[in-house]
Design a protein around this motif. Structure first.
Motif, short mmCIF file in Angstrom:
data_model
loop_
_atom_site.label_atom_id
_atom_site.label_comp_id
_atom_site.label_asym_id
_atom_site.label_seq_id
_atom_site.Cartn_x
_atom_site.Cartn_y
_atom_site.Cartn_z
N GLY A 73 9.12 5.73 -6.85
CA GLY A 73 7.64 5.22 -6.22
C GLY A 73 6.63 4.07 -7.12
O GLY A 73 6.48 3.48 -6.40
N LEU A 76 8.19 1.22 -6.66
CA LEU A 76 7.33 0.27 -5.67
C LEU A 76 6.46 0.18 -5.47
O LEU A 76 5.73 -0.52 -4.29
CB LEU A 76 7.47 1.56 -3.62
CG LEU A 76 9.36 1.87 -4.01
CD1 LEU A 76 9.22 3.32 -2.65
CD2 LEU A 76 9.83 0.69 -2.91
N ALA A 77 5.14 1.08 -5.88
CA ALA A 77 3.62 0.23 -6.48
C ALA A 77 3.16 -0.73 -6.64
O ALA A 77 2.41 -1.04 -6.46
CB ALA A 77 2.91 2.16 -6.64
N PHE A 79 5.75 -2.63 -6.99
CA PHE A 79 5.82 -4.14 -5.58
C PHE A 79 4.34 -4.26 -5.17
O PHE A 79 4.41 -5.79 -4.71
CB PHE A 79 6.75 -3.70 -4.96
CG PHE A 79 7.80 -3.81 -5.72
CD1 PHE A 79 8.60 -4.58 -6.80
CD2 PHE A 79 9.44 -2.64 -5.05
CE1 PHE A 79 9.95 -4.37 -7.27
CE2 PHE A 79 10.26 -3.45 -6.10
CZ PHE A 79 10.96 -3.93 -7.28
N ALA A 80 3.57 -3.40 -4.49
CA ALA A 80 2.69 -3.29 -4.04
C ALA A 80 1.97 -4.48 -4.47
O ALA A 80 1.26 -4.86 -3.58
CB ALA A 80 2.53 -2.00 -3.22
N SER A 83 3.01 -7.85 -3.73
CA SER A 83 2.65 -8.64 -3.33
C SER A 83 1.54 -9.03 -3.08
O SER A 83 0.70 -10.05 -2.71
CB SER A 83 2.62 -7.25 -2.19
OG SER A 83 2.74 -8.03 -1.32
N ILE A 108 14.51 -8.11 -4.50
CA ILE A 108 13.09 -7.20 -3.79
C ILE A 108 12.06 -8.30 -4.21
O ILE A 108 11.09 -9.00 -3.25
CB ILE A 108 13.19 -5.90 -4.27
CG1 ILE A 108 13.89 -5.44 -4.22
CG2 ILE A 108 11.40 -5.93 -3.40
CD1 ILE A 108 13.89 -3.98 -3.60
N LEU A 208 -0.39 4.79 -7.47
CA LEU A 208 0.73 4.85 -6.55
C LEU A 208 -0.28 4.97 -4.64
O LEU A 208 0.21 4.99 -4.06
CB LEU A 208 1.01 6.75 -6.80
CG LEU A 208 1.75 6.68 -8.36
CD1 LEU A 208 2.37 8.75 -8.23
CD2 LEU A 208 3.37 6.09 -7.69
N ALA A 209 -1.82 4.89 -5.24
CA ALA A 209 -2.70 4.59 -4.19
C ALA A 209 -2.61 3.62 -4.04
O ALA A 209 -4.09 2.98 -3.06
CB ALA A 209 -3.50 5.84 -3.83
N SER A 211 -1.49 0.95 -2.92
CA SER A 211 -1.02 0.18 -1.54
C SER A 211 -2.62 -0.04 -1.20
O SER A 211 -2.47 0.02 0.38
CB SER A 211 0.16 -0.52 -1.13
OG SER A 211 0.15 0.99 -1.02
N THR B 191 3.44 10.68 -5.79
CA THR B 191 5.00 10.03 -5.33
C THR B 191 5.78 10.75 -4.68
O THR B 191 6.51 10.36 -3.54
CB THR B 191 6.24 10.75 -6.81
OG1 THR B 191 5.85 10.52 -8.24
CG2 THR B 191 7.46 10.03 -6.56
N ILE B 194 3.87 9.06 -1.53
CA ILE B 194 4.19 7.45 -1.46
C ILE B 194 5.77 7.46 -0.65
O ILE B 194 6.00 6.37 -0.27
CB ILE B 194 4.58 6.24 -3.20
CG1 ILE B 194 4.06 4.85 -3.06
CG2 ILE B 194 6.19 6.80 -3.80
CD1 ILE B 194 4.17 4.23 -3.52
N ARG B 197 5.45 7.76 2.72
CA ARG B 197 5.02 6.32 2.91
C ARG B 197 5.96 5.21 3.50
O ARG B 197 5.87 4.59 4.49
CB ARG B 197 3.70 5.94 2.13
CG ARG B 197 2.53 6.21 2.44
CD ARG B 197 1.32 4.88 2.08
NE ARG B 197 1.47 4.69 1.05
CZ ARG B 197 1.19 5.02 -0.44
NH1 ARG B 197 0.39 6.45 -0.70
NH2 ARG B 197 1.57 4.41 -1.57
N SER B 205 5.65 -3.27 1.16
CA SER B 205 5.85 -4.14 0.60
C SER B 205 6.72 -5.00 -0.20
O SER B 205 6.91 -5.96 -0.51
CB SER B 205 4.53 -3.87 0.16
OG SER B 205 4.07 -2.44 -1.27
N TYR B 206 7.69 -4.18 -0.17
CA TYR B 206 8.75 -4.24 -0.96
C TYR B 206 9.77 -5.17 -0.12
O TYR B 206 10.60 -5.02 -0.28
CB TYR B 206 9.49 -2.68 -1.21
CG TYR B 206 10.09 -1.83 -0.37
CD1 TYR B 206 11.23 -1.76 -0.19
CD2 TYR B 206 9.36 -1.18 0.60
CE1 TYR B 206 11.43 -0.96 1.51
CE2 TYR B 206 9.19 -0.52 1.69
CZ TYR B 206 10.56 -0.68 2.26
OH TYR B 206 10.87 0.41 3.36
N ILE B 211 0.14 -7.25 2.27
CA ILE B 211 -0.21 -5.84 2.60
C ILE B 211 -1.70 -6.20 2.94
O ILE B 211 -1.88 -5.27 3.52
CB ILE B 211 0.51 -5.02 1.78
CG1 ILE B 211 0.23 -5.99 0.12
CG2 ILE B 211 1.62 -4.89 1.36
CD1 ILE B 211 -0.28 -4.73 -1.14
#
Lengths: 258, 212
Positions: A73, A76-77, A79-80, A83, A108, A208-209, A211, B191, B194, B197, B205-206, B211
């Motif tokens: 998680g 991924l955050a 990566f956001a 971006s 990725i 985590l929030a 994005s 977690t 996400i 999501r 975005s990955y 985004i």
């Protein structure tokens, strides 16, 4: 007892999904919740603007962490955030360097950065050599990032993702070379170091929030809103559990114990 | 087709795999499902191992470019490539227990790692110095808590008064422990969110999608 615990956990998960559906419905009906501004997120524009003015690059890293582990998680955050950073760098024609800590992140990250350059109409500015793999261990990444900080002198250093003790070293070195720095992590043992060594930070759930906060897309906002509502329910359950345990019943301890 | 390849296909794969893993966690006793999830877990490990090859290729390309263009400290790039290829071929030839490979690992890699670990202590001190500069009420509180915390674990000061230890322990266990628990709960919940999501495909975005 295991079955009861699984049923309880499963019920809570279903409750989150039900809350999500409710929030999504409310947003679609025009009830949009207020978002607390996250200074760490707002600082991204400041960082990239500074790099543009100084004509120096922006250095980003999403840290380390395999994509099949529990910390995915956070990655991924990260990566956001990448971006968003890549998109801003393309808009402002600022060089972006990415330090890659885990080999599985390479495709990725390449895809995210390449897509940002394509979407920004500047595919010719995409430099694959600026996406640098740094060995896959904590110390090899410290060496790699510190090397880039010392040699390339970026104006901004953004580290959001999976980090351990290295977050402190990287922050202090970045400060030493005069880079404006942002850290984002969920490893709470490292929070004090992140706060001490960086200029801005996105700690815990803020990261985590992130994005959802960037996009303001109904689906993402409903997700964060439902999480907030669920948190109230969770606090209620904690208080209830405290009272029940205080009265001498071991019901909660028995069923919620890991 | 390209849109399918870029967005729908990866998101569909993620949805199916996540669904299988969740079902396996909550439904106990379906051996077939457990075996499939175990197999998927093994695939993930294998893919991750293959990605190391990609990492090696990335390092080779980046350093080869530095060498060819004689960029800055390009001799470090030469050294990196030599050491990387040497270590790789030694391990590939003789395995992980091959003495020359083991020598490199035990006498170069491990001590270098330890040296970096030692260095991080100095950086921690530098970060502590930055944090302890009294500018606001919060930093003052941090300074006081930090000093009490350090005194509570310094034997020479404890010979004067042992009362520092319980105060230090109280700061660590009560306000500190409470805050850590709050962080644990919020990070756990974040977690899960996400995860939801990602599974339902609103976190994209990955896969390199814009985004904002």
């Amino acid at each position: 007892m295991v079955t009861i615990r699984y049923t309880l956990v499963g019920s809570l998960l279903i409750l989150i999904i039900a809350l999500y559906a409710l929030c999504y419905y409310l947003i679609k009906r025009g009830r949009f919740p207020m978002f607390r501004p996250l200074p760490g997120l707002l600082a991204i524009d400041e960082c990239i603007g500074r790099a543009t003015e100084m004509g120096r690059p922006v250095l980003f890293t999403a840290g380390r962490g395999e994509l099949y582990e529990s910390g995915v998680g956070t990655i991924l955050a990260g990566f956001a955030i990448l971006s968003k950073v890549a998109e801003e760098c393309v808009k402002k024609n600022t060089e972006l360097i990415v330090g890659i800590g885990t080999a599985a992140h390479i495709p990725i990250i390449t895809s995210i950065v390449e897509q940002a350059y394509l979407a920004g109409g500047a595919p010719e500015n995409f430099k694959p050599e600026n996406l640098i793999f740094q060995g896959g261990t904590q110390y090899s990444q410290i060496a790699g990032i510190c090397g880039i900080l010392e040699n390339r002198r970026p104006a901004a250093f953004i580290a959001t993702g999976g980090f351990a003790a290295d977050v402190c070293t990287l922050g202090v070195v970045a400060r030493g070379v005069g880079a404006l720095s942002i850290s984002g992590l969920t490893n709470y043992y490292q929070f004090p170091y992140a706060v001490a060594a960086y200029d801005y930070w996105l700690l815990g759930e803020d990261l985590l929030a992130a994005s959802a906060s960037i996009t303001k897309e109904p689906g993402q906002v409903a997700n964060i809103w439902s999480g907030d509502l669920f948190r109230f329910i969770l606090v209620g359950i904690i208080i209830l559990g405290f009272i029940i345990s205080w009265l001498g019943f071991d019901l909660f301890i028995k069923y919620f114990k890991p | 087709m390209s849109v399918l390849k870029k967005r729908e296909l990866p998101m569909g794969i993620i949805f199916i795999i996540a669904l299988l893993c969740i079902l396996d966690y909550f439904i106990i006793g379906i051996t077939g499902l457990s075996n499939i999830v175990k197999m998927i877990g093994n695939w993930a490990i294998v893919i991750s191992a293959i990605a190391m090859g990609l990492g090696m290729l990335n390092l080779l390309l980046v350093n080869a470019r530095n060498i060819m263009q004689r960029k800055g400290n390009y001799f470090y790039s030469i050294w990196t490539v030599i050491v990387m290829l040497l270590t790789f071929f030694l391990a590939a030839y003789g395995g992980m227990d091959y003495p020359p490979y083991k020598w490199i690992f035990d006498n170069i890699y491990q001590p270098t790692g330890q040296a970096f670990f030692g260095l991080s202590f100095l950086y921690t001190c530098a970060a502590a110095y930055i944090a302890f500069r009294v500018r606001t009420l919060e930093t003052s509180m941090l300074l006081i808590a930090g000093i009490i915390g350090m005194i509570g674990r310094t034997p020479i000061i404890l010979t004067l008064w042992e009362g520092f230890t319980p105060i230090s322990d109280w700061i660590t266990n009560v306000p500190g422990g409470g805050t850590f628990t709050a962080f644990k709960i919020s990070i756990g919940l974040g977690t899960i969110l996400i995860g939801i999501r990602t599974i339902i495909g609103i976190e994209r975005s990955y896969i390199g999608e814009e985004i904002a």
